[in-house]
Design a protein around this motif. Sequence first.
Motif, PDB file in Angstrom:
ATOM      1  N   ILE A 250     -17.081  19.036 -14.456  1.00 48.56           N
ATOM      2  CA  ILE A 250     -15.978  18.350 -15.137  1.00 48.56           C
ATOM      3  C   ILE A 250     -16.186  18.385 -16.647  1.00 48.56           C
ATOM      4  O   ILE A 250     -15.241  18.611 -17.414  1.00 48.56           O
ATOM      5  N   SER A 254     -13.785  20.032 -19.232  1.00 54.05           N
ATOM      6  CA  SER A 254     -13.295  19.245 -20.368  1.00 54.05           C
ATOM      7  C   SER A 254     -13.551  19.983 -21.675  1.00 54.05           C
ATOM      8  O   SER A 254     -12.679  20.044 -22.552  1.00 54.05           O
ATOM      9  N   VAL A 339      -3.738  17.819 -17.355  1.00 52.48           N
ATOM     10  CA  VAL A 339      -5.022  17.150 -17.153  1.00 52.48           C
ATOM     11  C   VAL A 339      -4.831  15.887 -16.321  1.00 52.48           C
ATOM     12  O   VAL A 339      -5.636  15.581 -15.419  1.00 52.48           O
ATOM     13  N   SER A 340      -3.741  15.142 -16.606  1.00 54.31           N
ATOM     14  CA  SER A 340      -3.457  13.927 -15.820  1.00 54.31           C
ATOM     15  C   SER A 340      -3.219  14.273 -14.361  1.00 54.31           C
ATOM     16  O   SER A 340      -3.651  13.558 -13.454  1.00 54.31           O
ATOM     17  N   ARG A 343      -6.462  14.859 -12.825  1.00 56.68           N
ATOM     18  CA  ARG A 343      -7.118  13.569 -12.567  1.00 56.68           C
ATOM     19  C   ARG A 343      -6.562  12.905 -11.308  1.00 56.68           C
ATOM     20  O   ARG A 343      -7.319  12.429 -10.459  1.00 56.68           O
ATOM     21  N   ASP A 344      -5.230  12.880 -11.183  1.00 56.70           N
ATOM     22  CA  ASP A 344      -4.625  12.226 -10.013  1.00 56.70           C
ATOM     23  C   ASP A 344      -5.021  12.934  -8.723  1.00 56.70           C
ATOM     24  O   ASP A 344      -5.329  12.283  -7.709  1.00 56.70           O
ATOM     25  N   GLN A 347      -8.570  12.118  -7.966  1.00 63.17           N
ATOM     26  CA  GLN A 347      -8.682  10.771  -7.410  1.00 63.17           C
ATOM     27  C   GLN A 347      -8.307  10.756  -5.935  1.00 63.17           C
ATOM     28  O   GLN A 347      -8.971  10.112  -5.120  1.00 63.17           O
TER      29      GLN A 347
END
Length: 555
Positions: A250, A254, A339-340, A343-344, A347
């Motif tokens: 990650i 990033s 990117v969001s 992330r979702d 998750q």
Amino acid sequence: MAQRGIQLDQEKFFCSICLDLLKDPVTIPCGHSFCMNCIRSYWDEEDQEKMCSCPQCRQTFQPRPALVKSTMLADLVEELKKTGLQAAPADHCYAGPEDVACDFCTGRKLKAVKSCLQCLVSYCEQHLRPHYESPAFEKHKLVDPSKKLQHNICSGHDEVMKIFCRTDQQCICYLCSMDEHKGHDTVSASAERAKKQGELRTSRQQIQQRIQDREKEVKLLQQGVEAVNHSADEAVKNSDKIFTELVHLIEKRSSDVKQQIRSKQKSEVSGVKELQGKLQQEITELRRKDADLEHLSHTNDHIQFLHSYPSLSQISEATDSPSINIHPLQYFEDATAAVSEVRDKLQDILSDVWTKISLAVTSVDVFLPQAEPKSREEFLKYSCPITLDPNTAETRLLLSEGNRKATVVIEKQLYPQHPDRFTEKQQVMSRESLTGRCYWEVERSMYKGSVSVTYKDISRTRDESLFGYNDRSWVLDWLWNSYNFRHNNISTSISGPPSSKIGVYLDHRAGILSFYSVSDTMTLLHRVQTTFTQPLYAGLSVYGHGYYAELCELK
């Protein structure tokens, strides 16, 4: 040998009652000598109506002999005292609280070395001698000292019990066998002992075998503990390594995203600045041209004006520039959104993976399985608070009582759209997942409905979403006072007492699912033994306007 002879001679001057040197010695008709006070006290304790007896040889006399001091014995005792003879025995020979005391000793009693089952008396070494020396005691049975000799006496007849009544399974005396135990199956105590001895050997063999079995189990459990510790240590080490690699991955992604954004930023800014420089240069040239034209417009010499105008009026071709549309802080919003999204998704993946990890950890089973509870009090030890998930409720179900009660209503509820919602069947699932050992109860209206457990990935649409009609759920249906169990569209009719309350017990690891009718007592309606591969969720189905099902608050 001379010393031994002297010792034997000295022992003849001890009183066998007090075990001390004779004091005022007397000799009774049988020839045995005692202290005058000792024999007098001994005879005083005996029943005066009966004959007197010798404490040593048990010979009886009637009437009671007169006691006369033996002068010769008294003189000999005095001579022995002058030799320093130690009369009293060592302290360790005296009976303590835990020892069996000699019944013949007076004053401070000595330890008994044997008990006689015929006399029902315990003897020290000195008082035991007649049993070895006199033929009268030849058939008496001596055993290790016992405090329970009186247990051998029949309480009803005051006789020694030597018979065993198999009919009543108790020891009796010979008078009992002719009285209340007449006609019973009786044998001698020794015969029954022989039989019980055989049973005892069998019992000991069973106990020893059980000890061996338990020792093996203890050893296996110890091996299991060591294996669990080793496996846990390896799992922690490996998971740390994997999560570290995941964190590094990650961090690298990033860093890559940052590098791409900064590279694009640099490229875009460089192009803009290059165009900005060209435009600034053109502005400078145009301002110079504008100043020359203004100066020409003020010239009074017409010839000079006309001569200079052609060269000054020519304007250089404009620099090509793209359409510029300024959106502050919005140039890289797509990258942020991407990117969001990552992330979702991560998750969601981690949530599913965590569930699998949690299930894999809780499924570890080294120790012996625990017994299923029997009483409601035992079940309540495993009660777990459960609420209904509004995101799964079909729109004709109204949730109330803190999302524990589901009631069928006519008007559809304005629930928001959600992928977990049942769209056709009046069903709802719990918010909480169920693993380990859980117990809950459902209060129901006496019509049609069901209580179930289900995997989360059950269909939410069409007939395959109905609890029990697929391999993802297990359901107990009720219709008035009848019950029916269903799984994978296979139905089983069940009989049981009617009740408004259904109890559900789940042992996820053991694969046990049980349904109970709960009233004053708990009656098992149906029990399932299977293997659960995912966490389970409680489910309710309710049919008919105004009818309900409610998850009970258990305390």
